[in-house]
Write an enzyme that holds these catalytic residues in place. Sequence first.
Site, PDB file in Angstrom:
ATOM      1  N   TYR A 146     -61.263  -7.253 -29.644  1.00  0.00           N
ATOM      2  CA  TYR A 146     -62.585  -6.633 -29.457  1.00  0.00           C
ATOM      3  C   TYR A 146     -62.578  -5.146 -29.821  1.00  0.00           C
ATOM      4  O   TYR A 146     -63.631  -4.534 -29.947  1.00  0.00           O
ATOM      5  CB  TYR A 146     -63.074  -6.792 -28.011  1.00  0.00           C
ATOM      6  CG  TYR A 146     -63.272  -8.234 -27.564  1.00  0.00           C
ATOM      7  CD1 TYR A 146     -63.196  -9.291 -28.471  1.00  0.00           C
ATOM      8  CD2 TYR A 146     -63.540  -8.542 -26.246  1.00  0.00           C
ATOM      9  CE1 TYR A 146     -63.364 -10.600 -28.064  1.00  0.00           C
ATOM     10  CE2 TYR A 146     -63.719  -9.857 -25.827  1.00  0.00           C
ATOM     11  CZ  TYR A 146     -63.624 -10.878 -26.744  1.00  0.00           C
ATOM     12  OH  TYR A 146     -63.794 -12.180 -26.339  1.00  0.00           O
ATOM     13  N   LYS A 195     -50.517 -16.971 -27.353  1.00  0.00           N
ATOM     14  CA  LYS A 195     -50.495 -17.968 -28.430  1.00  0.00           C
ATOM     15  C   LYS A 195     -49.271 -17.624 -29.289  1.00  0.00           C
ATOM     16  O   LYS A 195     -49.372 -17.353 -30.496  1.00  0.00           O
ATOM     17  CB  LYS A 195     -51.823 -17.888 -29.209  1.00  0.00           C
ATOM     18  CG  LYS A 195     -52.042 -18.996 -30.211  1.00  0.00           C
ATOM     19  CD  LYS A 195     -52.350 -20.344 -29.590  1.00  0.00           C
ATOM     20  CE  LYS A 195     -52.464 -21.403 -30.675  1.00  0.00           C
ATOM     21  NZ  LYS A 195     -52.453 -22.779 -30.143  1.00  0.00           N
ATOM     22  N   ASP A 227     -54.256 -22.609 -25.225  1.00  0.00           N
ATOM     23  CA  ASP A 227     -54.948 -23.908 -25.304  1.00  0.00           C
ATOM     24  C   ASP A 227     -54.518 -24.800 -24.145  1.00  0.00           C
ATOM     25  O   ASP A 227     -55.341 -25.478 -23.510  1.00  0.00           O
ATOM     26  CB  ASP A 227     -54.730 -24.584 -26.672  1.00  0.00           C
ATOM     27  CG  ASP A 227     -53.325 -24.422 -27.217  1.00  0.00           C
ATOM     28  OD1 ASP A 227     -52.542 -23.630 -26.626  1.00  0.00           O
ATOM     29  OD2 ASP A 227     -52.974 -25.055 -28.215  1.00  0.00           O
ATOM     30  N   ASP A 251     -61.293 -13.207 -21.534  1.00  0.00           N
ATOM     31  CA  ASP A 251     -62.751 -13.300 -21.514  1.00  0.00           C
ATOM     32  C   ASP A 251     -63.151 -14.768 -21.332  1.00  0.00           C
ATOM     33  O   ASP A 251     -63.972 -15.124 -20.468  1.00  0.00           O
ATOM     34  CB  ASP A 251     -63.268 -12.755 -22.859  1.00  0.00           C
ATOM     35  CG  ASP A 251     -64.769 -12.595 -22.895  1.00  0.00           C
ATOM     36  OD1 ASP A 251     -65.405 -12.772 -21.855  1.00  0.00           O
ATOM     37  OD2 ASP A 251     -65.300 -12.299 -23.989  1.00  0.00           O
ATOM     38  N   ASP A 255     -64.175 -16.902 -17.531  1.00  0.00           N
ATOM     39  CA  ASP A 255     -65.458 -17.610 -17.375  1.00  0.00           C
ATOM     40  C   ASP A 255     -65.233 -19.079 -17.007  1.00  0.00           C
ATOM     41  O   ASP A 255     -65.958 -19.652 -16.189  1.00  0.00           O
ATOM     42  CB  ASP A 255     -66.282 -17.523 -18.661  1.00  0.00           C
ATOM     43  CG  ASP A 255     -67.207 -16.310 -18.640  1.00  0.00           C
ATOM     44  OD1 ASP A 255     -66.997 -15.439 -17.782  1.00  0.00           O
ATOM     45  OD2 ASP A 255     -68.119 -16.232 -19.488  1.00  0.00           O
TER      46      ASP A 255
END
Length: 366
Positions: A146, A195, A227, A251, A255
């Site tokens: 980001y 990852k 994942d 992020d 959620d």
Amino acid sequence: MKMNIVSIPGDGIGPEIVAEAKKVLEAAASHYGHEISFTDVLMGGCSIDAYGEPLTQETIDACKAADAVLMGSIGGDTTTSPWYKLPPEKRPEAGLLGIRKALGLFANLRPAYLYPELAQACPLRPDIVKDGFDMVIVRELTGGLYFGPRSTREEGGQLVATDTLVYSEAEIRRVAIRAFDIARKRRKLVTSVDKANVLDSSRLWRKTVEEVAKDYPDVTLKHQLVDSCAMQLVQNPGQFDVVLTENMFGDILSDEASMIAGSLGMLSSASLNETKFGLYEPSGGSAPDIAGKGIANPIATILSAAMMLRYSFDLDREADAVEEAVRQVLADGIRTGDIMPADVDLSSIRRVGTAEMGSEIAARIK
Ligand code: NAD
């Protein structure tokens, strides 16, 4: 202890829910012999109305001078409010990004806890959550995809867009230290999510987290691919204690974790820097649809205030007392509208408004 707290009530339900968190903090302070001073400052839409900008230097300076910041929420109805006719950098949310940057808040904490009394609001099957879950997601907040360089250019007659995921060892180390410190106050397990089978930034993440772990021999470190973590969160959420991850993965995963914990009105959050300083706020927004009606659930803000006691003031006993008071209120059948149970006998449930919920929690501080 003397606590110097700046509060940003903000917009919508913000002032209503912050008032209740202050009430509970005052009750905890008076019970345990501490002194609190609150200074209110404007940010978001109310600051636009007063000063023409969502975040003023005065607000930043007041926050920097405080031990901690308690925030409600900012923003209005994005389709009808005149604030959203302004250019993006003048809108309420610009204040939020601005304050996080000005205060160097690089670690975001989002607990996800399933209260047995609210288990029916959890979308997972009862056999999956029968033992409950209690985790904190620690998300790196100021680096990664980001914040890396980005561009869109034309190449061979079509547009090509690039985003860059950059992390330095120092950025990874400081958030990892935060996660291990938090794990020490909990069940002493850090699951670091990356990852590393694909990304260089994740391989550096893993290496740096392993180095930090050497200073915490009492804390167990596990690695998990993002994942796999996304699947495990809905298959076996009880396995997690502290989940440490980079900005974008955090992020998304935070959620996902919020969803399985139930109502938005219950979800607290904290953003920390290298010192004990932190900004504490509910995960939800300003809820313009219910603002001013006295029906918003103040519990997320009250639990955020409990995190403030724990992480900014090291007052674990006081934080436990606030969290226990919340549990007790739920056990006593007291509910705001958003957490009213469906399809059960309501004879043992009492529906209350924002202020009464705050008072009931404050009265249970022991
Ligand atoms: P929202 O979180 O404000 O509301 C979503 C739904 O949840 C609404 O139905 C609302 O009534 C309900 N809700 C939220 N908090 C509640 C509470 N404490 N008690 C009971 N019900 C609650 O999200 P939105 O409607 O998408 O956004 C409204 C405004 O809030 C927008 O301007 C948005 O930009 C802003 N926002 C601010 C923050 C922040 O201040 N950190 C975060 C998210 C959204």
